[in-house]
Design an enzyme around this catalytic site. Structure first.
Site, PDB file in Angstrom:
ATOM      1  N   ARG A   1      -8.127  -4.137  -5.007  1.00 41.23           N
ATOM      2  CA  ARG A   1      -6.990  -2.999  -5.065  1.00 41.23           C
ATOM      3  C   ARG A   1      -5.491  -4.068  -5.049  1.00 41.23           C
ATOM      4  NH1 ARG A   1      -5.485   1.439  -0.523  1.00 41.23           N
ATOM      5  NH2 ARG A   1      -4.574  -0.340   0.547  1.00 41.23           N
TER       6      ARG A   1
ATOM      7  N   HIS B   1     -13.497   9.072  -8.217  1.00 43.08           N
ATOM      8  CA  HIS B   1     -13.234   8.919  -6.758  1.00 43.08           C
ATOM      9  C   HIS B   1     -12.077   9.797  -6.356  1.00 43.08           C
ATOM     10  CE1 HIS B   1     -12.977   6.897  -2.905  1.00 43.08           C
ATOM     11  NE2 HIS B   1     -11.787   6.562  -3.140  1.00 43.08           N
TER      12      HIS B   1
ATOM     13  N   ASP C   1     -10.587  -3.390  -0.642  1.00 39.54           N
ATOM     14  CA  ASP C   1      -9.493  -2.465  -0.536  1.00 39.54           C
ATOM     15  C   ASP C   1      -8.345  -2.870   0.747  1.00 39.54           C
ATOM     16  OD1 ASP C   1      -7.978   0.025  -0.680  1.00 39.54           O
ATOM     17  OD2 ASP C   1      -9.285   1.123   0.685  1.00 39.54           O
TER      18      ASP C   1
ATOM     19  N   ASP D   1       1.126  -1.198   0.115  1.00 41.91           N
ATOM     20  CA  ASP D   1       0.029   0.009   0.052  1.00 41.91           C
ATOM     21  C   ASP D   1       0.820   1.064   0.048  1.00 41.91           C
ATOM     22  OD1 ASP D   1      -1.504   2.181   0.616  1.00 41.91           O
ATOM     23  OD2 ASP D   1      -2.476   1.158   2.424  1.00 41.91           O
TER      24      ASP D   1
ATOM     25  N   ASP E   1      -4.275   4.931  -4.831  1.00 45.10           N
ATOM     26  CA  ASP E   1      -4.057   6.312  -4.736  1.00 45.10           C
ATOM     27  C   ASP E   1      -3.498   7.333  -5.545  1.00 45.10           C
ATOM     28  OD1 ASP E   1      -5.758   5.406  -2.828  1.00 45.10           O
ATOM     29  OD2 ASP E   1      -4.368   5.443  -1.061  1.00 45.10           O
TER      30      ASP E   1
ATOM     31  N   ASP F   1     -17.776   4.471   0.445  1.00 44.42           N
ATOM     32  CA  ASP F   1     -16.509   4.307   1.240  1.00 44.42           C
ATOM     33  C   ASP F   1     -16.493   3.897   2.611  1.00 44.42           C
ATOM     34  OD1 ASP F   1     -13.596   4.261   1.724  1.00 44.42           O
ATOM     35  OD2 ASP F   1     -13.255   5.534   0.113  1.00 44.42           O
TER      36      ASP F   1
HETATM   37  O1  MIG Z   1      -6.126   3.882   3.920  1.00 46.02           O
HETATM   38  O2  MIG Z   1     -11.140   3.586   2.219  1.00 46.02           O
HETATM   39  O3  MIG Z   1      -7.161   3.255  -2.031  1.00 46.02           O
HETATM   40  O4  MIG Z   1      -9.434   4.446  -2.608  1.00 46.02           O
HETATM   41  O5  MIG Z   1     -10.923   5.677  -0.304  1.00 46.02           O
HETATM   42  C1  MIG Z   1      -6.976   4.627   3.213  1.00 46.02           C
HETATM   43  C2  MIG Z   1     -10.608   4.722   2.252  1.00 46.02           C
HETATM   44  C3  MIG Z   1      -7.890   3.354   2.809  1.00 46.02           C
HETATM   45  C4  MIG Z   1      -7.589   3.611   0.233  1.00 46.02           C
HETATM   46  C5  MIG Z   1      -8.176   3.225  -1.086  1.00 46.02           C
HETATM   47  C6  MIG Z   1      -9.130   4.456  -1.312  1.00 46.02           C
HETATM   48  C7  MIG Z   1     -10.075   4.592  -0.141  1.00 46.02           C
HETATM   49  C8  MIG Z   1      -9.248   4.578   1.276  1.00 46.02           C
HETATM   50  N1  MIG Z   1      -8.655   3.650   1.308  1.00 46.02           N
END
Ligand code: MIG
Length: 725
Positions: free
Chosen positions: A432, A506, A360, A124, A448, A250
């Site tokens: 992801r 987004h 995610d 990440d 991101d 989200d």
């Molecule tokens: O630590 O869920 O890539 O699209 O909006 C961030 C919140 C966690 C990462 C994702 C992003 C999402 C966000 N997530």
């Protein structure tokens, strides 16, 4: 392995300069050959004696008829390997200067991957800058492009790997595989680029037809905080006549970030809201994180502990780390029981009418461990130095050894749950993280990115490499995730975004609003027009997904796919083919009113607007004011285009026009109900379209679907007439 084979492999492993000297490999290696969809494939299996077994493959789902062959079987580019340390293998190969390198999944780099080190260890990493290395998705497939005699190597191991592709500019390639288990390597070729991808996706699987609604426009943000806001956003779309098919929720829809819950406070009538939205042709997609809050009063945690599904440390304690809900535990998706357990809980979403799931944080991302693997680690750390253990059929195994499988297996568990629980519905899943084979289960967005022109431009080579790595259903956050988008950037992003297979706006929590109406009415009008174009393209898009299912071809293709002999086309990474008939050349810089476009040989028709054609090969500056559809159609193409609609259910019954470009043309058309799996039983239409000597004709390869009320038209030279189909 016979004594002779062993001697031979010793010879093959003679170290060269810059190479680790010792080959400590003791074990067995076997070599097999097969032909996969016409492409020769050599498979090398290497099993060190101390382990006696290799990690299970979740990537390869189809085994061709393998024939044993000898160790001396020639590998392309003089590929050699050795075990240099107990937990490390090294592979060496030549990379002649003219070879272009593609693939490797999600890379923040140009289309050609040469000259860089590419670490494959799902991470990440929210900083997508030039020095970014590992990102969320790792696919150990490298295509070495050389026209019709291209090759590919697929190193099927989910352990961390570093691919050094001519980083010393000495025309050498090297892979470090940090693993103590064995591995399988597939060498494919020689073959053309399309044939290589066809063979690779035959082994690892393809994306089945997505539900049609998932190809529409999806609106997301972190986060629409409550029912009122969600309903309001949906209402805005319909009131303003801006096409949209999905609203994405989200993490804040949950109760305290607990997976499989909804906040009663902010979404008191959740199922009711979902139903109301459905009546307005909106599908709801909800985010699902793997981290389960460590709280004995939380039913999912308690149930998981009872079922023994969570990852444990080497000392057999529950592995706990911080993510959104605070201290959390993580399902061990390698265990079949854990996948079944997960599937049981997925029912929660179906009960609430949620149709799409967004996975995610599944690298998995852990707040305490931003860096998963230190750069200078020479071999795989011992089990007790890894974050946790996972269970395989051969016993416990350190997480890093199988890390790249986590997102794949979470996707598999979720996908299989959706399919099992609603057998006649096509699932929509977005993930992801992932590994080879992810295309069987999920679409992917590239994480991101930022609201930067640089990231708009970068999305092209990044998505092209995803497609070449077998994953066709891809996109990036439109408008950019981090930072504040400008109106110009947002419009330019939609110009390109309508050609992303996965089309979603987004944005981050504290970023400025970037819904299509967030700026002036002028901006809104331009975006509305661009989305109309996307919805008109739906029949073409569906035909491309159908083609992918048949051949593995991605939707977004590098120019090399169709112009493999054109030396100029080969190095373009700011224009691409969208299927075989449309070339897309987006404006990806600020303050431009147009750009230079390379037109390969042939005659090209601007997709929209002007009727003047361009004759290639040539480099030509084209004026492209804000709101332009940056696409050109090949002369000789027939595009099936639908009447513009506000949602895809309407597109199913909208008029379709076969637009003929040039005087002698052909094209394809696919249609079905867009939602069920009846196509698997032949309930679909597949037509070959042609136009010659002023006559339009349809050859029906299949006519199994009739549940529609479509009127078909053909358009040529500005004249339109109805077709009896
Ligand atoms: O630590 O869920 O890539 O699209 O909006 C961030 C919140 C966690 C990462 C994702 C992003 C999402 C966000 N997530």
């Amino acid at each position: 392995m016979t004594e002779r084979d062993f001697q031979l492999s010793r010879k093959i492993h003679q170290p060269r300069q810059h190479e680790r000297t010792a080959n400590i490999f003791v074990g067995t290696q076997s070599h097999h050959r097969a032909t996969v969809e016409g492409v020769p494939v050599l498979r090398i299996t290497s099993v060190p004696q101390n382990e006696g077994v290799i990690a299970p493959s979740f990537a390869v789902v189809k085994e061709p008829a393998w024939r044993a062959t000898t160790a001396s079987a020639a590998t392309p580019f003089d590929l050699r390997w050795q075990q240099s340390l107990p937990a490390r293998f090294d592979f060496y190969f030549n990379l002649p200067a003219h070879i272009r390198c593609y693939g490797l999944g999600e890379r923040f780099s140009g289309l050609n991957l040469r000259g860089q080190t590419h670490t494959l260890c799902n991470t990440d990493n929210s900083k997508h800058t030039e020095s970014a290395d590992s990102l969320y998705v790792s696919i150990p497939l490298l295509i070495m492009f050389d026209g019709n005699v291209s090759h590919a190597i697929f190193l099927d191991s989910p352990a961390p790997q570093r691919w050094h592709l001519d980083v010393e500019l000495d025309q050498k390639g090297r892979i470090e595989l940090l693993s103590r288990l064995g591995w399988r390597m597939y060498s494919l070729g020689p073959a053309s680029l399309p044939d290589l991808v066809q063979a690779y996706t035959s082994l690892t699987g393809r994306t089945s037809l997505p539900p049609l609604w998932s190809l529409g426009h999806q609106q997301s943000r972190w986060s629409y905080p409550d029912e009122q806001r969600v309903r309001e956003v949906a209402r805005q779309f319909r009131q303003r006549n801006i096409a949209c098919d999905a609203i994405v929720l989200d993490i804040d829809y949950m109760d305290d970030f607990r997976t499989f819950t909804v906040s009663d406070e902010r979404f008191p009538r959740f199922a009711h809201m979902v139903k109301d939205l459905a009546a307005e042709h909106f599908h709801v997609v909800a985010i699902v994180d793997p981290g389960i809050k460590q709280d004995p009063d939380y039913h999912v945690f308690a149930d998981g502990v009872e079922c023994g599904v969570f990852c444990r440390t080497a000392r057999h304690e529950l592995f706990v780390d911080e993510v959104w809900p605070g201290d959390s535990v993580f399902p061990d998706f390698l265990k079949k029981d854990a996948r079944t357990w997960w599937a049981k809980h997925i029912q929660f979403y179906l009960d609430n009418g949620v149709e799409g799931l967004w996975l995610d944080m599944n690298e998995p991302s852990l707040f305490s461990k931003k860096q998963v693997l230190a750069k200078d680690v020479e071999e795989l750390p011992e089990n007790d130095q890894q974050m946790f253990m996972q269970q395989t059929q051969m016993g416990p195994i350190g997480h890093l050894e199988v890390r790249n499988l986590y997102g794949l297996l979470m996707s598999m568990a979720t996908h299989d749950a959706l399919v099992k629980q609603r057998p006649n519905r096509r699932p929509f899943l977005l993930s992801r993280a992932g590994y080879a084979g992810l295309q069987r289960y999920a679409a992917v967005w590239l994480g991101d990115n930022m609201s930067w022109f640089q990231h708009l431009g970068k999305s092209v080579p990044m998505l092209l490499n995803m497609g070449l790595s077998g994953i066709p259903f891809v996109g990036v956050d439109i408008g950019g995730f981090g930072g504040d988008v400008t109106p110009e950037l947002l419009v330019r992003w939609y110009e390109l975004g309508i050609f992303y297979p996965f089309l979603r706006n987004h944005c981050i929590m504290d970023g400025r609003a970037q819904e299509p109406w967030a700026f002036s009415s002028e901006v809104e009008n331009l975006i509305r027009g661009l989305l109309e174009c996307r919805y008109r393209l739906l029949p073409y898009l569906r035909s491309l997904f159908w083609q992918h299912m048949r051949t593995g071809a991605p939707l977004m293709r590098p120019m090399a796919w169709h112009f493999s002999q054109d030396q100029i086309a080969l190095d373009l990474s700011d224009q691409f083919m969208f299927g075989e008939q449309i070339m897309v050349a987006p404006v990806v810089e600020a303050g431009q009113s147009g750009r230079n476009i390379y037109f390969p040989e042939g005659i090209w028709h601007p997709f929209a607007g002007s009727t003047t054609t361009i004759e290639g090969p040539c480099l030509k500056r084209v004026e492209m004011p804000l709101g332009t559809v940056p696409a050109f159609v090949r002369d000789g193409a027939i595009l099936p285009l639908a009447a513009a609609t506000q949602w895809t259910d309407a597109a199913l019954i909208a008029d379709v026009t076969f637009v003929v470009y040039g005087d002698s043309a052909c094209g394809r058309y696919f249609e079905d109900d867009g939602i069920s799996v009846a196509f698997e039983e032949g309930v679909y239409n597949e037509w070959e379209l042609s136009f010659a000597q002023g006559e339009f004709s349809i050859k029906k390869k299949r006519s199994g679907y009739s549940g529609h009320r479509i009127q078909y038209y053909v358009q040529h030279g500005g004249k339109t007439k109805q077709v009896n189909a």
